[in-house]
Write a protein that holds these residues in place. Sequence first.
Motif, mmCIF file in Angstrom:
data_model
loop_
_atom_site.group_PDB
_atom_site.id
_atom_site.type_symbol
_atom_site.label_atom_id
_atom_site.label_comp_id
_atom_site.label_asym_id
_atom_site.label_seq_id
_atom_site.Cartn_x
_atom_site.Cartn_y
_atom_site.Cartn_z
ATOM 1 N N LEU A 1 33.500 38.656 40.493
ATOM 2 C CA LEU A 1 33.606 38.578 39.036
ATOM 3 C C LEU A 1 35.231 38.262 38.827
ATOM 4 C CD1 LEU A 1 31.763 38.959 36.601
ATOM 5 C CD2 LEU A 1 32.169 41.415 36.673
ATOM 6 N N PHE A 2 35.311 38.100 37.459
ATOM 7 C CA PHE A 2 36.481 37.800 36.897
ATOM 8 C C PHE A 2 37.326 38.989 37.311
ATOM 9 C CE2 PHE A 2 34.013 35.311 33.804
ATOM 10 C CZ PHE A 2 34.916 34.217 33.681
ATOM 11 N N GLU A 3 38.586 38.692 37.882
ATOM 12 C CA GLU A 3 39.495 39.934 38.301
ATOM 13 C C GLU A 3 39.661 40.950 37.145
ATOM 14 O OE1 GLU A 3 44.030 40.309 39.982
ATOM 15 O OE2 GLU A 3 43.378 38.305 39.267
ATOM 16 N N GLU A 4 40.053 40.471 35.904
ATOM 17 C CA GLU A 4 40.308 41.407 34.893
ATOM 18 C C GLU A 4 39.023 42.250 34.355
ATOM 19 O OE1 GLU A 4 43.266 42.066 33.558
ATOM 20 O OE2 GLU A 4 43.815 40.894 35.070
ATOM 21 N N TRP A 5 37.919 41.635 34.843
ATOM 22 C CA TRP A 5 36.792 42.658 34.454
ATOM 23 C C TRP A 5 36.559 43.741 35.441
ATOM 24 C CZ3 TRP A 5 32.225 39.812 31.968
ATOM 25 C CH2 TRP A 5 31.293 40.483 31.417
ATOM 26 N N LEU A 6 37.082 43.422 36.786
ATOM 27 C CA LEU A 6 37.001 44.308 37.819
ATOM 28 C C LEU A 6 38.350 45.302 37.842
ATOM 29 C CD1 LEU A 6 35.711 42.310 40.783
ATOM 30 C CD2 LEU A 6 34.480 44.031 39.163
ATOM 31 N N ARG A 7 39.388 45.006 37.146
ATOM 32 C CA ARG A 7 40.806 45.572 37.225
ATOM 33 C C ARG A 7 40.712 46.978 37.011
ATOM 34 N NH1 ARG A 7 44.205 45.152 40.436
ATOM 35 N NH2 ARG A 7 43.773 43.203 40.399
ATOM 36 N N PRO A 8 39.889 47.462 35.995
ATOM 37 C CA PRO A 8 39.867 49.195 35.749
ATOM 38 C C PRO A 8 39.235 49.858 36.853
ATOM 39 C CG PRO A 8 38.847 48.111 33.702
ATOM 40 C CD PRO A 8 38.937 46.955 34.610
ATOM 41 N N ALA A 9 38.241 49.207 37.635
ATOM 42 C CA ALA A 9 37.607 49.749 38.902
ATOM 43 C C ALA A 9 38.522 49.649 40.119
ATOM 44 C CB ALA A 9 36.287 49.184 39.124
ATOM 45 N N LEU A 10 39.543 48.752 40.184
ATOM 46 C CA LEU A 10 40.280 48.493 41.313
ATOM 47 C C LEU A 10 41.390 49.135 41.029
ATOM 48 C CD1 LEU A 10 40.549 44.412 41.505
ATOM 49 C CD2 LEU A 10 39.327 45.917 43.114
ATOM 50 N N ASP A 11 41.969 49.349 39.821
ATOM 51 C CA ASP A 11 43.053 50.354 39.726
ATOM 52 C C ASP A 11 42.529 51.893 39.894
ATOM 53 O OD1 ASP A 11 44.596 48.015 38.891
ATOM 54 O OD2 ASP A 11 44.398 48.438 36.941
ATOM 55 N N ALA A 12 41.333 52.220 39.568
ATOM 56 C CA ALA A 12 41.113 53.513 39.808
ATOM 57 C C ALA A 12 40.546 53.971 41.118
ATOM 58 C CB ALA A 12 39.916 53.840 38.792
ATOM 59 N N GLY A 13 40.565 52.812 42.109
ATOM 60 C CA GLY A 13 40.306 53.429 43.383
ATOM 61 C C GLY A 13 38.656 53.130 43.545
ATOM 62 N N GLN A 14 38.129 52.820 42.363
ATOM 63 C CA GLN A 14 36.725 52.929 42.685
ATOM 64 C C GLN A 14 36.020 51.755 43.415
ATOM 65 O OE1 GLN A 14 35.882 52.960 38.458
ATOM 66 N NE2 GLN A 14 34.819 54.919 38.566
ATOM 67 N N ALA B 1 35.336 42.395 45.452
ATOM 68 C CA ALA B 1 35.317 43.716 45.817
ATOM 69 C C ALA B 1 34.161 44.497 46.254
ATOM 70 C CB ALA B 1 35.999 44.480 44.602
ATOM 71 N N ALA B 2 34.258 45.810 46.796
ATOM 72 C CA ALA B 2 33.254 46.696 47.113
ATOM 73 C C ALA B 2 33.966 48.026 47.159
ATOM 74 C CB ALA B 2 32.687 46.322 48.440
ATOM 75 N N SER B 3 33.014 48.875 47.281
ATOM 76 C CA SER B 3 33.304 50.342 47.093
ATOM 77 C C SER B 3 33.938 50.901 48.589
ATOM 78 C CB SER B 3 32.072 51.594 46.882
ATOM 79 O OG SER B 3 31.193 51.370 47.707
ATOM 80 N N PRO B 4 34.870 51.757 48.477
ATOM 81 C CA PRO B 4 35.462 52.338 49.849
ATOM 82 C C PRO B 4 34.177 52.712 50.788
ATOM 83 C CG PRO B 4 36.659 53.078 47.986
ATOM 84 C CD PRO B 4 35.587 52.671 47.477
ATOM 85 N N ALA B 5 33.126 53.459 50.379
ATOM 86 C CA ALA B 5 32.145 53.817 51.216
ATOM 87 C C ALA B 5 31.351 52.620 51.798
ATOM 88 C CB ALA B 5 31.351 54.948 50.277
#
Length: 300
Positions: free
Chosen positions: A246-259, A169-173
Amino acid sequence: MNLDFGLLHAVVAVAKAGGFREAARVTGSNPSRLSDAVRRAEQQLGVRLFNRTTRTVTLTDAGRALMERLVPAMSEIDAALDEVNSFRTTPGGTLRLNVPVSATRLVLPAIVPAFLARYPEITLEIVAESNVQDVFRDKCDAGIRYDECLEQDMVALPIGPRIQRFAAAASPAYLARHGRPSHPRDLMQHRCIRGRYASGVVPEWEFARDGETLRIQVGGSLLVSVGSAMDLAVACAIQDGGIVYLFEEWLRPALDAGQLEPILEPWWLSFSGPYLYYHDRRLIPAPLRAFIDFVRQQPA
């Protein structure tokens, strides 16, 4: 001879650890207290048990003879106390678990609070490490590892989610500025946030799709310790610092928040979940037995 049992424990701890400082780290004591305990044991026994220099602490012949008889005897005493503990209505004592740092975030939060609520007389101590070590080296009773790290002669009990994935994953910007990779090989042209194990190894990023597996050695300006510093890696990715894997669940909060935005999702690597593993032996300490039974009762 009426020798304090606590002094014998100190002697055994120093002998096993090969020094006062390491023994203090393992037992949660301090070197001066252990040194004093060994000195008093030697005074009461009337023999020197250790040869000490500024750099080494080694057993004397008398010390080795004592250890040969004392260590099995103390193991039997500990086993006897554990057996008595099993008759308690509520088991008590200390349970030490050796786990990877990822388990403290992805596995244990769903288990530990309820376990401690059910067994209030058990003290649970978690030894979290970023690199694979001997699970029993710090007097741990059991450990959590992924299947490729399981040792022989161990009982393996599934714990936590049975299927996990790595997510990129990466940030939209960042993606708007540098483009969105369409294939794992495109990552070689991007700033990637990498991890390094305590051994010094910087692992490749592994991807899989339709039976094809790719391992990519990525590059980037940020390198963090695997496990202990991965929150920093996520924070930097959110702040447009590059691509994180990284582990998907580790990133899940940032993915769900659109970060963060997921990339290369069809290539994300899936792998089996971790196991609780422990020695295959006749008598299991009561706190560990309670934890094993509790884990078995958890939904898959």
